[in-house]
Design an enzyme around this catalytic site. Structure first.
Site, PDB file in Angstrom:
ATOM      1  N   LYS A 250       0.844  -1.195   0.000  1.00  0.00           N
ATOM      2  CA  LYS A 250       0.000   0.000   0.000  1.00  0.00           C
ATOM      3  C   LYS A 250       0.885   1.254   0.000  1.00  0.00           C
ATOM      4  O   LYS A 250       2.087   1.158   0.207  1.00  0.00           O
ATOM      5  CB  LYS A 250      -0.920  -0.015   1.229  1.00  0.00           C
ATOM      6  CG  LYS A 250      -1.648  -1.355   1.432  1.00  0.00           C
ATOM      7  CD  LYS A 250      -2.493  -1.734   0.229  1.00  0.00           C
ATOM      8  CE  LYS A 250      -3.363  -2.959   0.470  1.00  0.00           C
ATOM      9  NZ  LYS A 250      -2.620  -4.235   0.484  1.00  0.00           N
TER      10      LYS A 250
HETATM   11  C1  LIG Z   1      -9.097  -5.022  -0.458  1.00  0.00           C
HETATM   12  C2  LIG Z   1      -8.238  -5.542   0.659  1.00  0.00           C
HETATM   13  N1  LIG Z   1      -8.790  -5.796   1.855  1.00  0.00           N
HETATM   14  C3  LIG Z   1      -8.052  -6.236   2.889  1.00  0.00           C
HETATM   15  C4  LIG Z   1      -6.699  -6.461   2.769  1.00  0.00           C
HETATM   16  C5  LIG Z   1      -5.916  -6.991   3.932  1.00  0.00           C
HETATM   17  O1  LIG Z   1      -4.988  -6.031   4.423  1.00  0.00           O
HETATM   18  P1  LIG Z   1      -3.869  -6.455   5.469  1.00  0.00           P
HETATM   19  O2  LIG Z   1      -2.783  -7.125   4.714  1.00  0.00           O
HETATM   20  O3  LIG Z   1      -3.420  -5.150   6.078  1.00  0.00           O
HETATM   21  O4  LIG Z   1      -4.498  -7.338   6.478  1.00  0.00           O
HETATM   22  C6  LIG Z   1      -6.067  -6.202   1.544  1.00  0.00           C
HETATM   23  C7  LIG Z   1      -4.636  -6.429   1.377  1.00  0.00           C
HETATM   24  O5  LIG Z   1      -4.102  -6.529   0.302  1.00  0.00           O
HETATM   25  C8  LIG Z   1      -6.859  -5.731   0.462  1.00  0.00           C
HETATM   26  O6  LIG Z   1      -6.320  -5.483  -0.747  1.00  0.00           O
END
Ligand SMILES: Cc1ncc(COP(=O)(O)O)c(C=O)c1O
Length: 393
Positions: free
Chosen positions: A181
């Protein structure tokens, strides 16, 4: 040449901030997490921000505070990282997959309405690849039916929706600080909400359900006996992560501006390939270009997977496009309805490298490999004013 799909813009300033947190002697959730939360809430323009260990944790807590449980249905896009659908399962609910709009890759009232039932309690609205979803039109569908909207803004820090930062108008939104991100803390996440009571419950739930935080107990001169008001989790962020997050947050406007500049150059260079579709801004907002996806036209000479292999051979680390959760073994016991747009996009799209420090030469190399497969003249060094077409949008 070796070109990664993403490289975080992180360096000495973040290292110094992390070192200062270590030197302070307080490394768990403490004053730097509180400061990061205040700064993040201010940057978004919302009342409260609660830092957690990941966006996955943030989505889980959002499900809990929305009161979702066994027997409930939660509408989610299949075209998303699998954490979106898993969040519904964590609370015993059933994720119900809806198709997405072919331009934004997001849920719309048209794709969600057909899968609503009287068991639908929530919709998880994803801002896919940083492209803001149209929250207001989704509200028109959901509000009269008492359906909660949880915004999965994992990819969308720095994106804008109707002139405000994504998340500003949400009842609850979840952000990710994973290194793929724009803003990273290594791992990490944030939940934002305008509601003070919801924020207080989120703070409790991320810390084992305790009625006083460890930091508050530590700060007190008198012994404080804590109580556990409900079953919570350990979803805390550390002060080391928050120290990094504060530095990254200050860089966010520059991160977004640079990504948009690089994305515009991709649009120009790739527009020579007829029918190639690319991520772009919706009419009501601006993306941060968290992932620069392209969709290959049907006539393209090689398959998406072969193109990924060719790019890898040329030192370019691209990725398949957004995954489709309903095609994964974890969801094979719960057949989804027809999802034609999702299936088409997940099959034919890929994500190209895009990172803050990317050079024109690196970007030109990525494009020239794609052009060589498309049987077009190399775009490396092609002046923008010689590039024609409709930007592939
Ligand atoms: C749309 C979406 N939701 C949730 C997540 C999960 O994020 P995290 O890795 O911080 O748990 C991601 C991670 O790529 C994502 O792209």
């Amino acid at each position: 040449m070796s070109i990664p799909v993403m490289r975080p813009w992180i360096g000495e300033e973040e290292a110094a901030a992390a070192a200062a947190a270590v030197a302070s002697g307080w490394v768990a959730q403490g004053p730097r997490v509180a400061e990061f939360e205040r700064a993040f809430a201010e940057a978004i323009g919302i009342g409260h921000a609660v830092a957690v260990s990941s966006c996955t944790a943030a989505l889980h807590l959002a499900m809990v505070v929305a009161g979702i449980g066994p027997g409930d249905e939660v509408v989610v896009p299949s075209l998303s990282f699998i954490a979106t659908a898993n969040a519904a399962r964590y609370v015993g609910a059933r994720p119900v997959f809806a198709d997405v709009d072919a331009t934004t890759l997001n849920l719309t009232p048209e794709t969600v309405a057909p899968v609503l039932t009287e068991r639908t309690k929530a919709v998880i609205l994803v801002d896919q690849a940083g492209v803001p979803a149209d929250l207001e039109t989704m509200r028109k569908l959901c509000d009269p039916r008492g359906i909660a909207i949880v915004e999965d803004a994992a990819c969308a820090v720095g994106s804008e929706y109707r002139g405000r930062p994504v998340g500003a108008g949400a009842d609850i939104a979840a952000f990710s600080f994973h290194p793929r991100k724009l803003l990273t803390t290594g791992e990490g996440g944030m939940v934002v909400t305008p509601d003070g009571e919801t924020a207080a419950r989120l703070r409790r739930l991320r810390e084992h359900g305790m009625d006083v935080s460890a930091a508050q107990r530590h700060a007190s001169k008198q012994p404080v006996i804590e109580h556990y008001l409900e079953t919570g989790y350990n979803y805390r962020m550390t002060d080391i992560q928050a120290a990094v997050g504060l530095v990254q947050l200050a860089k966010l406007p520059r991160l977004v501006a640079r990504r948009r500049e690089l994305a515009e150059r991709y649009h120009q260079l790739l527009s020579v390939i007829p029918g190639l579709r690319t991520i772009t801004d919706p009419e009501y907002g601006q993306t941060n270009y968290q992932s620069f996806w392209v969709q290959l036209p049907d006539y393209f000479k090689v398959s998406r997977d072969d193109l990924l292999r060719i790019l890898a051979d040329e030192g370019v680390s691209a990725r398949r496009g957004i995954m489709a959760a309903h095609t994964e073994p974890a969801y094979s016991d719960d057949p989804a309805s027809e999802l034609p747009v999702t299936e088409q996009i997940t099959r034919s799209s890929l994500i190209l490298p895009l990172f803050h420090q990317m050079t024109d030469t690196e970007q030109g190399h990525v494009v020239s490999v794609i052009n060589s497969v498309a049987d077009l003249p190399s775009a490396a060094g092609t002046p923008a004013n010689q590039v024609h077409g409709s930007h592939g949008r």
